[in-house]
Write an enzyme that holds these catalytic residues in place. Structure first.
Site, PDB file in Angstrom:
ATOM      1  CB  CYS A  15      -0.876  -0.030   1.262  1.00  0.00           C
ATOM      2  SG  CYS A  15      -1.952   1.401   1.413  1.00  0.00           S
ATOM      3  CG  LEU A  16       1.061   3.835  -3.483  1.00  0.00           C
ATOM      4  CD1 LEU A  16       0.409   4.773  -4.486  1.00  0.00           C
ATOM      5  CD2 LEU A  16       2.538   3.658  -3.809  1.00  0.00           C
ATOM      6  CD  GLU A  18      -6.960   1.295  -3.680  1.00  0.00           C
ATOM      7  OE1 GLU A  18      -6.939   2.209  -2.834  1.00  0.00           O
ATOM      8  OE2 GLU A  18      -5.942   0.624  -3.957  1.00  0.00           O
ATOM      9  CG  HIS A  29      -7.281   2.824   1.433  1.00  0.00           C
ATOM     10  ND1 HIS A  29      -6.430   3.097   2.487  1.00  0.00           N
ATOM     11  CD2 HIS A  29      -6.538   2.167   0.521  1.00  0.00           C
ATOM     12  CE1 HIS A  29      -5.222   2.618   2.199  1.00  0.00           C
ATOM     13  NE2 HIS A  29      -5.256   2.049   1.019  1.00  0.00           N
TER      14      HIS A  29
HETATM   15 ZN    ZN Z   1      -3.719   1.077   0.066  1.00  0.00          ZN
END
Ligand code: ZN
Length: 171
Positions: free
Chosen positions: A90-91, A133, A136
């Site tokens: 994950c970024l 996503e 998130h």
């Molecule tokens: Zn992520």
């Protein structure tokens, strides 16, 4: 396009734990945010990005696993089937990988950047990215899937990320 850059929020930033708000009225601003998100995703060599990761607590995601770019608003999973387990990164949690079990096939309902409803069926990697996503948007991160053993391994790295996030918040 102006030289705007979105900054990726890292583990420890409270925005990553907030529930993102549904978008009621889709405007040009949302289209711009989605474009900038796609840019950040490609620059970070990611395959997906959610708005909370750039500090925007709204239900917007982008994804591209090599089959084209998706820009989705208010996505929700309406059907899930089977299971798959992947090592996910994950970024917002750089340097950490966690094994995550997810549905293999999903059906999504969302709106596109112009507010048109879209139904998407995805499986494999793309299904995995969409689920990541959408997590998130609920304030959920891959570290929440870590087993106790994983946690022992990553706890130090997470502490470092948290420290960094705090320092970045200083004026
Ligand atoms: Zn992520």
């Amino acid at each position: 396009m102006p030289e705007t850059r979105l900054k990726i929020k890292v583990f420890g930033d409270p925005v990553l734990r907030k529930k993102a708000k549904p978008v009621k009225r889709i405007t040009a601003k949302h289209r711009e945010i989605l474009s900038l998100m796609a840019q950040s995703m490609y620059e970070g060599s990611g395959i997906g990005l959610a708005a909370p990761q750039v500090g925007i607590s709204e239900q917007l995601i982008v994804a591209d696993t090599g089959e084209g770019l998706y820009k989705l608003i208010n996505p929700r999973i309406v059907k899930a089937q089977g299971s798959q387990v992947n090592q996910e990164g994950c970024l917002s949690v750089p340097g950490i990988c966690v094994k995550v079990k997810r549905a293999k096939k999903i059906k999504l309902e969302a709106q596109d950047e112009f507010g048109l409803p879209c139904n998407i069926e995805a499986e494999g990697l793309l299904a995995c990215v969409f689920q990541h996503e959408i997590d998130h948007l609920k304030g959920k991160l891959i570290v929440d899937y870590a087993t106790l053993l994983d946690k022992i391994k990553i706890v130090k790295a997470l502490r470092e990320l948290k420290k960094k996030a705090k320092h970045e918040d200083l004026p």
